[in-house]
Scaffold this active site. Structure first.
Site, short mmCIF file in Angstrom:
data_model
loop_
_atom_site.label_atom_id
_atom_site.label_comp_id
_atom_site.label_asym_id
_atom_site.label_seq_id
_atom_site.Cartn_x
_atom_site.Cartn_y
_atom_site.Cartn_z
N TYR A 27 0.80 -1.24 0.00
CA TYR A 27 0.00 0.00 0.00
C TYR A 27 0.83 1.28 0.00
CZ TYR A 27 -3.68 -3.35 1.04
OH TYR A 27 -4.55 -4.41 0.97
N ASN A 78 -12.64 4.40 -1.51
CA ASN A 78 -11.86 3.17 -1.41
C ASN A 78 -12.55 2.36 -0.32
OD1 ASN A 78 -10.16 1.05 -0.99
ND2 ASN A 78 -8.27 2.27 -1.01
N HIS A 84 -15.05 -6.45 -1.39
CA HIS A 84 -15.21 -7.84 -1.80
C HIS A 84 -16.28 -8.57 -1.00
CE1 HIS A 84 -11.39 -6.58 -3.42
NE2 HIS A 84 -10.88 -6.48 -2.21
N ASP A 91 -25.48 -1.18 -2.01
CA ASP A 91 -26.87 -0.69 -2.02
C ASP A 91 -26.94 0.76 -1.55
OD1 ASP A 91 -27.73 -3.13 -2.93
OD2 ASP A 91 -28.51 -3.82 -1.00
N HIS A 104 -8.58 1.87 -5.64
CA HIS A 104 -7.76 0.96 -4.82
C HIS A 104 -6.29 1.32 -5.01
CE1 HIS A 104 -11.22 -1.53 -4.02
NE2 HIS A 104 -11.52 -1.43 -5.29
N LEU A 105 -5.57 1.34 -3.91
CA LEU A 105 -4.13 1.61 -4.00
C LEU A 105 -3.42 0.51 -4.76
CD1 LEU A 105 -4.24 2.48 -0.32
CD2 LEU A 105 -3.06 4.05 -1.85
N SER A 106 -3.73 -0.73 -4.39
CA SER A 106 -3.07 -1.88 -5.01
C SER A 106 -3.86 -2.32 -6.25
CB SER A 106 -2.99 -3.03 -4.01
OG SER A 106 -4.31 -3.46 -3.65
N ARG A 115 -9.93 -11.12 -4.14
CA ARG A 115 -9.94 -9.67 -4.34
C ARG A 115 -10.34 -9.29 -5.77
NH1 ARG A 115 -7.30 -7.61 0.39
NH2 ARG A 115 -5.83 -9.17 1.15
#
Ligand code: DQA
Length: 149
Positions: A27, A78, A84, A91, A104-106, A115
């Protein structure tokens, strides 16, 4: 004529308060405060007002997202691990009717198979994954451009 000011809600999900020290190989070393202050500077340049909210609790995130209806113009999120797993977060985001940009950072698609699925992507305007902290700025720019055009 300067563009009309926009209100953008930035949501950081569980464990993102630990950025800087949390698995830095994955990260990076940028802290959440650094991400938020960078975004605030960028937002000002784009005539936007940001409100950032982090929580480790799904219900608190949902409460804040529900309040965005009528007061915010878009959501940069994020969702962390809830990406996941959380139908409820999806919703809540969908119920606002606001444009949502998922960050997402990664690169989640280059990681464990669990993931690879996101409950959020299906209702998002777009997804940025794998650009590290820079992804937030890219996401904010894309979100604002989408709202304005
Ligand atoms: C993350 C990716 C998720 O899989 C993980 O659970 C996170 C962070 C990211 O920014 O890369 O908490 O959303």
């Amino acid at each position: 004529m300067p563009p009309e000011s926009l209100n953008i809600l930035v949501i950081h999900g569980p464990n993102l308060n630990m950025l800087g020290t949390r698995e830095p190989d994955i990260y990076g070393r940028t802290t959440l405060d650094e991400i938020d202050s960078g975004l605030a500077v960028q937002a000002k340049e784009m005539t936007c007002v940001l409100e950032s909210f982090q929580s480790n609790h799904e219900g608190e995130l949902i409460d804040r997202i529900q309040q965005a209806m009528g007061s915010m113009d878009g959501i940069l999120i994020n969702p962390g691990g809830l990406t996941h797993s959380s139908v409820s977060l999806r919703d809540a985001l969908a119920s606002t009717g606001l444009p949502v940009l998922e960050v997402h950072l990664s690169n989640v698609f280059a990681r464990e198979p669990f993931r690879h699925q996101s409950f959020i992507s299906g209702i998002a305007l777009g997804v940025i994954s794998g650009l590290g902290a820079r992804g937030y700025g890219v996401g904010l720019e894309a979100l604002v451009e989408h709202i304005r055009h």
